[in-house]
Design a protein around this motif. Structure first.
Motif, PDB file in Angstrom:
ATOM      1  N   TYR A 164      -0.698   5.724 -12.198  1.00  0.00           N
ATOM      2  CA  TYR A 164      -1.082   7.129 -12.514  1.00  0.00           C
ATOM      3  C   TYR A 164      -0.843   7.624 -11.972  1.00  0.00           C
ATOM      4  O   TYR A 164      -1.096   7.919 -10.405  1.00  0.00           O
ATOM      5  N   ASP A 165      -0.347   9.307 -12.303  1.00  0.00           N
ATOM      6  CA  ASP A 165      -0.221  10.768 -11.188  1.00  0.00           C
ATOM      7  C   ASP A 165      -1.509  10.951 -11.192  1.00  0.00           C
ATOM      8  O   ASP A 165      -2.689  10.439 -11.997  1.00  0.00           O
ATOM      9  N   GLU A 166      -1.023  12.201 -10.733  1.00  0.00           N
ATOM     10  CA  GLU A 166      -2.184  13.138 -10.310  1.00  0.00           C
ATOM     11  C   GLU A 166      -2.861  13.803 -11.769  1.00  0.00           C
ATOM     12  O   GLU A 166      -4.323  13.603 -11.789  1.00  0.00           O
TER      13      GLU A 166
ATOM     14  N   ASP B 197      -5.519   9.024  -0.543  1.00  0.00           N
ATOM     15  CA  ASP B 197      -6.487   9.312  -0.565  1.00  0.00           C
ATOM     16  C   ASP B 197      -7.298   8.250  -1.762  1.00  0.00           C
ATOM     17  O   ASP B 197      -8.289   8.441  -2.355  1.00  0.00           O
ATOM     18  N   ILE B 198      -6.427   7.429  -1.799  1.00  0.00           N
ATOM     19  CA  ILE B 198      -8.028   6.172  -2.917  1.00  0.00           C
ATOM     20  C   ILE B 198      -8.140   5.590  -2.063  1.00  0.00           C
ATOM     21  O   ILE B 198      -8.802   5.432  -1.487  1.00  0.00           O
TER      22      ILE B 198
ATOM     23  N   ASP C 201     -10.450   1.634  -6.425  1.00  0.00           N
ATOM     24  CA  ASP C 201      -9.242   1.841  -7.804  1.00  0.00           C
ATOM     25  C   ASP C 201      -8.360   0.975  -7.107  1.00  0.00           C
ATOM     26  O   ASP C 201      -7.325   1.087  -7.598  1.00  0.00           O
ATOM     27  N   LEU C 202      -8.425   0.390  -5.832  1.00  0.00           N
ATOM     28  CA  LEU C 202      -7.199  -0.377  -5.128  1.00  0.00           C
ATOM     29  C   LEU C 202      -8.298  -2.077  -4.255  1.00  0.00           C
ATOM     30  O   LEU C 202      -9.140  -1.501  -3.288  1.00  0.00           O
TER      31      LEU C 202
ATOM     32  N   GLN D  30       0.875  -1.244   0.138  1.00  0.00           N
ATOM     33  CA  GLN D  30      -0.211   0.036   0.418  1.00  0.00           C
ATOM     34  C   GLN D  30       0.734   1.296  -0.077  1.00  0.00           C
ATOM     35  O   GLN D  30       0.599   2.411  -0.812  1.00  0.00           O
ATOM     36  N   GLU D  31       2.183   0.934   0.744  1.00  0.00           N
ATOM     37  CA  GLU D  31       2.720   2.617   0.656  1.00  0.00           C
ATOM     38  C   GLU D  31       3.070   3.017  -0.693  1.00  0.00           C
ATOM     39  O   GLU D  31       3.161   4.574  -1.035  1.00  0.00           O
ATOM     40  N   LEU D  32       3.205   2.302  -2.493  1.00  0.00           N
ATOM     41  CA  LEU D  32       2.907   2.243  -3.512  1.00  0.00           C
ATOM     42  C   LEU D  32       2.060   3.645  -3.613  1.00  0.00           C
ATOM     43  O   LEU D  32       2.491   4.492  -4.762  1.00  0.00           O
ATOM     44  N   PHE D  33       1.072   3.467  -2.982  1.00  0.00           N
ATOM     45  CA  PHE D  33      -0.292   4.557  -3.757  1.00  0.00           C
ATOM     46  C   PHE D  33      -0.792   5.631  -2.827  1.00  0.00           C
ATOM     47  O   PHE D  33      -0.010   6.243  -1.481  1.00  0.00           O
ATOM     48  N   SER D  34      -1.210   6.139  -3.325  1.00  0.00           N
ATOM     49  CA  SER D  34      -1.932   8.173  -2.863  1.00  0.00           C
ATOM     50  C   SER D  34      -2.518   7.405  -1.697  1.00  0.00           C
ATOM     51  O   SER D  34      -2.929   6.002  -1.749  1.00  0.00           O
TER      52      SER D  34
ATOM     53  N   MET E 259      -2.536   2.018   9.824  1.00  0.00           N
ATOM     54  CA  MET E 259      -1.760   2.524  10.070  1.00  0.00           C
ATOM     55  C   MET E 259      -1.343   4.198   8.746  1.00  0.00           C
ATOM     56  O   MET E 259      -0.875   4.308   9.531  1.00  0.00           O
TER      57      MET E 259
END
Lengths: 409, 409
Positions: B269-271, B122-123, B177-178, B116-120, B141
């Motif tokens: 994807y980026d923002e 607010d997904i 998203d995830l 999960q560290e790889l994601f934004s 966490m």
């Protein structure tokens, strides 16, 4: 739409040692006949010692029979190992640490990298410069820095380590919340005295700050006046965490075992200023995201603390320390300013040119690999680090080649 | 002042299995004479097989001589192992995966927790309910949820798994998203068909979502119609990551080795909506925060994929599957509704009372440990999970005790 953690985009190129590895690979592809001597990454080269190998095999044998088989162990490590570590590494050396305060893991890289997760996003962080890149990169990934401008991440406090302070920075004159320290230092090889550490412990008390003390290289200290643990300093048990590793002290880089000591007294604070137990928080993190170290590896690690294991491990460190002295003397004799190489397996010196330029010259002209100082931070520009982890014959050959290159420049 | 990550305060009590362990310890302290049979945590009990032990010893022997000693290995795992995994677990079974797409680690718990560290921040996240607690707790966490209200964290989409959908939830009717999926499922033992997975892959394409597919129990599938990997589904290579582990398939819970497959096609994807490579992002994370798995453990793992190792590992899984069938039949014969126990080492059943109440009764009256279903989520309330990982004799004794308890209620 699955969106990425935008902080990864702030990271500078790839991890330092991956870049070095790529350049070395390219050199080998282009010069398949040329010999190569690696004094770059701090990776041990000598076999695990007999006491360790014996215990390792015993651990594997236990896994071979249902009666002695071990499934999941305690995430924090087996008690037998935690007790050996507390007694051998701390209590017997005058530092109060209990077995319950020792968390066994698969690497100090993981622990120093993961530890920042326990803290608020907006804490103020101080790191030495030059610095082991993991401390910085993991905070960048977590979003605790701004962008990279002129060689530094905005928002971090950099503690310059330079010849003026003997590569041991003093506390800053403003408040920070989290401080990364490493002694004997990677990459400069500098050691902190008890007085140096006292200043940091006092500073941490004054500002309710926390010190993350990386002592991965303490086994190389030979000067009896130098502290091995921050817990030798009065008051440190309230404000410090210490990271240790068997990677360098017992040749475990490929075997994988480290440990982190979190005294039960260490307090951290919530937004209202209420004290929380750091020990409990790390325990929660460790049990949720980690499943313990391989049992035969823990069994092997136990042997490091046996009477025989201690003698063997000391001999191993002595061997690398002699290498370090050979490198130090060679460079020093040529008139270059050198740090480290005493009480430390790293030799750090001012090359008199751009760090990557020196790295490329030494690699391409002589086939010797160092680590460019600027890879560890802006204050490392112009410096190079030599690792003493290699076979004696390679070190002897390498210093001749280094001498040749330094005489050219 | 060093302030803590405030999200830790949202976490409910301690990690499920730590709570179970504490209750069991209390029971043992209060009933030192009473026998105890553990069908709680999914922890294997049988020895590593001969082929694995042989390779493990060979790996240790290589560490005993300078000439064959291994220091730091590639963080992603040795090529020999990555190639064996890609070929044996995927290519030979009709799923396209290359060695470079396999990342070796010390545990699927670590990988599923760290991913999960790889994601934004607010997904939007969907998790099954009941669920392996690690998926949820690690997102709590990281601050991706609200507080815990009425048995659920606010902000998460919970996918109810219940008798109506055969414990295989369908995609939600809104965008997330995830998505975390696990088949054969922990804890329900349910398996997803190819058609079930097709729906999820289509959904992920439609919403540019990512599926984290936990296949830690795929080695227990015997029904030839069931998929072992999500990569058997067309289009999955663009939208899915798969987690595998030797913990249960080869008895590695105490030996530690797992692997994660990230196809190079997976886009995140980026923002601004620009596509990024998930493979590259995880590689950056893995090389920065992890230092590879112990070499002798990787050597041992290699033997799992040898001809002899495959036969031995299958026999090991068959043994546990027979246990599962014994448990399933016992409970089913008493008229209870049962899921799992076929193609899965877990048996999940509706106890007809509060989960912890059943747990306490079974422990205190019969000395048998299960895992309370509600510990896996609100939809698990009333259920209990039995693990088939134990010696046959213990399972035979346990089912008699379970029968006794269920006949009382």
């Amino acid at each position: 739409m699955i969106r990425v953690n935008p902080n990864y985009q702030k990271l500078q190129s790839s991890y330092l040692f991956s870049t070095v590895a790529k350049k070395v690979k390219d050199f080998q592809t282009n010069n398949p006949q040329k010999p190569l001597i690696r004094l770059g990454i701090g990776d041990v080269t000598r076999a695990l010692s007999p006491a360790i190998i014996k215990a390792f095999h015993e651990g594997v044998d236990e896994m071979a029979a249902d009666e002695t088989f071990k499934g999941y162990g305690p995430e924090q490590g087996y008690s037998f190992l935690r007790e050996l570590i507390a007694e051998s590494d701390f209590v017997s050396k005058g530092a109060k640490v209990s077995a319950e305060e020792v968390f066994v893991s698969d690497g100090a890289k993981c622990d120093t990298g993961n530890f920042q997760e326990l803290f608020s996003q907006d804490i103020r962080i101080a790191v030495p410069d030059p610095v082991y890149p993991v401390y910085v990169d993991t905070n960048v990934m977590a979003g605790r820095t701004g962008t990279f401008v002129d060689g530094r991440y905005q928002g971090l406090t950099y503690l310059d380590s330079n010849p003026e302070n003997g590569f041991v920075p003093s506390p800053p004159n403003h408040a920070v919340d989290l401080i990364y320290l490493c002694f004997p230092n990677n990459p400069t090889g500098a050691c902190a005295s008890k007085d140096d550490l006292k200043k940091w412990v006092e500073y941490a008390h004054q500002h309710k700050a926390l010190i993350l003390f990386d002592a991965a290289y303490e086994a190389f200290i030979r000067d009896p006046a130098l502290p091995h643990s921050i817990f030798e300093i009065e008051g440190a048990r309230e404000v410090a965490v210490e990271f240790r590793s068997l990677s360098k002290s017992a040749g475990f880089t490929g075997t994988r075992l480290a440990y982190t000591v979190i005294p039960k007294e260490v307090k951290v604070y919530d937004e209202s200023g209420n004290a929380q137990s750091l020990h409990e928080m790390w325990n929660r993190r460790h049990t949720t995201k980690f499943n313990g170290v391989s049992y035969p590896v823990q069994k092997a690690a136990g042997a490091v603390f046996s009477a025989k294991g201690k003698v063997e491990s000391k001999a191993l460190c002595d061997y690398y320390l002699e290498n370090a002295l050979i490198i130090r003397k060679t460079i020093s004799d040529l008139g270059y300013k050198v740090s480290g190489g005493l009480d430390s397996p790293y030799v750090w010196f001012d090359t008199g040119m751009d760090s990557w330029q020196f790295f490329d010259r030494l690699l391409n002209n002589q086939g010797v690999v160092c680590t460019p100082g600027v890879g560890f931070g802006q204050s490392g520009q112009g410096y190079a680090r030599f690792s003493a982890f290699n076979h004696r014959q390679n070190v002897i050959e390498a210093v001749e080649l280094i001498k040749k290159e330094l005489s050219r420049s």
